[in-house]
Design a protein around this motif. Structure first.
Motif, mmCIF file in Angstrom:
data_model
loop_
_atom_site.group_PDB
_atom_site.id
_atom_site.type_symbol
_atom_site.label_atom_id
_atom_site.label_comp_id
_atom_site.label_asym_id
_atom_site.label_seq_id
_atom_site.Cartn_x
_atom_site.Cartn_y
_atom_site.Cartn_z
ATOM 1 N N SER A 154 -6.949 1.198 7.236
ATOM 2 C CA SER A 154 -8.259 1.553 6.687
ATOM 3 C C SER A 154 -8.786 2.875 7.218
ATOM 4 O O SER A 154 -9.424 3.624 6.497
ATOM 5 N N TRP B 262 -0.707 -9.216 13.354
ATOM 6 C CA TRP B 262 -0.582 -7.862 12.804
ATOM 7 C C TRP B 262 -0.247 -6.851 13.903
ATOM 8 O O TRP B 262 -0.820 -6.887 14.998
ATOM 9 N N GLU C 130 -0.828 -12.076 8.620
ATOM 10 C CA GLU C 130 -1.474 -11.080 9.488
ATOM 11 C C GLU C 130 -2.657 -11.733 10.192
ATOM 12 O O GLU C 130 -3.352 -12.562 9.599
ATOM 13 N N LYS D 243 -6.834 2.662 16.958
ATOM 14 C CA LYS D 243 -7.255 1.287 16.654
ATOM 15 C C LYS D 243 -5.990 0.459 16.874
ATOM 16 O O LYS D 243 -5.177 0.260 15.974
ATOM 17 N N PHE E 82 0.817 -1.230 0.000
ATOM 18 C CA PHE E 82 0.000 0.000 0.000
ATOM 19 C C PHE E 82 0.845 1.273 0.000
ATOM 20 O O PHE E 82 0.449 2.270 0.605
HETATM 21 C C1 BGP Z 1 -4.636 -5.321 6.365
HETATM 22 C C2 BGP Z 1 -3.407 -4.603 5.910
HETATM 23 C C3 BGP Z 1 -2.607 -3.969 6.970
HETATM 24 C C4 BGP Z 1 -3.351 -3.626 8.225
HETATM 25 C C5 BGP Z 1 -4.418 -4.577 8.637
HETATM 26 C C6 BGP Z 1 -5.348 -4.096 9.720
HETATM 27 O O1 BGP Z 1 -5.650 -5.042 5.475
HETATM 28 O O2 BGP Z 1 -2.543 -5.426 5.153
HETATM 29 O O3 BGP Z 1 -1.839 -2.959 6.397
HETATM 30 O O4 BGP Z 1 -3.455 -2.345 8.538
HETATM 31 O O5 BGP Z 1 -5.202 -4.991 7.563
HETATM 32 O O6 BGP Z 1 -6.248 -3.188 9.189
HETATM 33 P P1 BGP Z 1 -6.567 -1.789 9.816
HETATM 34 O O7 BGP Z 1 -5.243 -1.149 10.033
HETATM 35 O O8 BGP Z 1 -7.367 -1.088 8.825
HETATM 36 O O9 BGP Z 1 -7.286 -2.059 11.065
#
Ligand code: BGP
Length: 478
Positions: A432, A423, A375, A438, A131
């Motif tokens: 997101s 993650w 993740e 978060k 990303f």
């Molecule tokens: C996935 C991505 C990550 C990450 C994770 C958690 O979609 O690969 O980059 O951030 O989700 O999502 P968020 O950070 O939106 O809670």
């Protein structure tokens, strides 16, 4: 013992979500640098024409890992990490994406980071594109719409492979490459592929074209990587959420099947090396002409992955009924509410059994290919108590339940799982929503959504729990 002795316990992050230093060391501007903070339900604003004064761009500083990586990696080492998944920010190496020469300062930064990991006995697992495409690629070329970008990515990949061939064995090409299957969502195509839709164009057709180009880019990079170091393990990375039919109504099964195919398209090309027949049929039914080049078929065939990695956060439920009252209205969660499972504060369904299910589906579909969970985790609202402690029991329970299911998949079902990377082992910027609050970490970072805080790090209760899990190779989940 369920897990093999050399099982890779670790964690995963992405450069743009924790490094900060967005204009340091010769770094160029990435697509992540022009995304403002949102909140749950309010999408992040994309200001592709540049940075707007007065807006909050959380990735610019993030958690300042750029300056603090030694201290942070030491904490991961203390937890006993065997591997650490992060990404190389493309814009640190090629600030504009189409530069003739790489930026030596950027290359040196990752040299030091990988050396630091090895000092702590941590194996780097490196995503090439998470990303964070150069913004110039999005604006000047329309992202991966333009076939020339395939070669820019391959040049970036080869530069990294050559530079770090003795420091990195595990690679992956594109993060959650299948997110863009949700083609109506501006966020996913921008973050996956640097694409901004034009008025009136067929979004789904555009998405398949850029996805095709990326899959060719991935395959080309894999072919080159194996020439540079035949011991490289180069994988793919997909967001895999099982889609369950809401009921046993036959039409619901068809909906669920078709929904999963949208993701399997990406996995099938990565693993099997050709465009699946169901996708060709979809293109034909819609009259979409996906531009290919002579030689692509051979490239896709030769550039298959060594392993399959996936993120797992949730499962979906889907219905064939129009105007279903259980429909979920969320940018990132399709379908209907599943009455059998709860959801997180951000509405992400929590389904540990779905992880075992997904591991089985992938093992069966891809002939027991080695799997990595790249993740998994839960975002929680957290604040230290009066003594500065963070009791994140909910996180411990989340991981306990997921690791237990993962264990069954290995022990009972016999899937070949070799790594687990929760993650955000350290709190970081949400992809997101752009929120800091978060939180996913075993390590707390003192910073709030407005960007205020000391950036100090502290160990949450889950830090000690995960340390014990790793030390016992997944046997002690108490
Ligand atoms: C996935 C991505 C990550 C990450 C994770 C958690 O979609 O690969 O980059 O951030 O989700 O999502 P968020 O950070 O939106 O809670």
């Amino acid at each position: 013992m369920a897990f093999p002795k050399n099982f890779l316990w670790g964690g995963a992050v992405a450069a743009h979500q924790l490094e900060g230093g967005w204009q340091e060391g010769g770094k160029g501007v990435s697509v992540a640098d022009v995304m403002t903070a949102g909140t749950h339900g309010v999408a992040r604003k994309i200001t592709a024409d540049g940075v707007h004064p007065g807006e909050n761009y959380p990735n610019h500083e993030a958690i300042d890992f750029y300056h603090r990586f030694k201290e942070d990696i030491a904490l991961l080492g203390e937890m006993g990490f065997k591997c650490f998944r992060t990404s190389i920010a493309w814009t640190r190496i090629f600030p504009n994406g189409d530069d003739a020469e790489p930026n030596e300062e950027g290359l040196k930064f990752y040299d030091e980071m990988f050396d630091e990991m090895h000092r702590h006995g941590i194996e780097p697992v490196i995503t090439l594109c998470h990303f964070e495409l150069p913004l110039n690629i999005a604006n000047k070329y329309g992202g991966f719409r333009d076939r020339r970008v395939v070669d820019m990515f391959v040049k970036f990949a080869v530069t990294c492979f050559e530079r770090y061939k003795d420091k990195v064995t595990y690679w992956m090409t594109f993060n959650e490459i299948n997110n863009q299957r949700m083609y109506n969502n501006d966020f996913s195509v921008f973050t996956n592929s640097g694409v901004i839709y034009k008025e009136g164009e067929n979004r789904e057709a555009v998405m398949y074209q850029v996805a095709y180009n990326e899959l060719v880019a991935s395959a080309k990079a894999i072919i080159e990587g194996h020439k540079i170091n035949p011991n490289f393990k180069i994988g793919c990375m997909l967001a895999m959420s099982p889609t369950y039919p809401e009921t046993c109504r036959p039409d619901d099964q068809i909906e669920a099947l078709k929904d999963m195919d949208k993701s399997f398209f990406f996995g099938d090309v990565h693993v099997r090396g050709h465009i699946p027949s169901y996708t060709k049929q979809l293109w034909k039914n819609n009259g979409w002409e996906i531009k290919t080049e002579p030689g692509d078929e051979e490239i896709l065939k030769a550039g298959v992955v060594d392993y399959f990695s996936f993120s797992y956060y949730m499962s979906y439920a889907i219905s064939s009924l129009k105007d279903n009252p259980n429909a979920i209205k969320d940018l990132f969660i399709p379908g209907v509410k599943n009455p059998y499972i709860k959801a997180s504060d951000w509405g992400w369904p929590i389904d540990p059994v779905g992880l075992r299910y997904m591991l089985n589906v992938l093992a069966e579909r891809y002939d027991n290919i080695p799997l990595m969970i790249s993740e998994n985790g839960i975002g929680l609202h957290e604040e230290p108590d009066a003594e500065g402690k963070i009791d994140d029991q909910a996180r411990i329970e989340y991981f306990r339940a997921h690791i237990s299911e993962m264990k069954k998949a290995v022990e009972i079902d016999g899937v070949d799982l070799f790594a687990y990377c929760p993650w955000g082992p350290i709190d970081l910027v949400s992809a997101s929503t752009g929120e800091m609050e978060k939180r996913y970490g075993f390590i707390y970072v003192d910073k709030n959504n407005k960007g205020e805080g000391t950036l100090n790090r502290s160990r949450k209760n889950s830090f000690y729990w995960y340390q014990k899990v790793i030390a016992s190779n997944g046997e002690d989940l108490a």
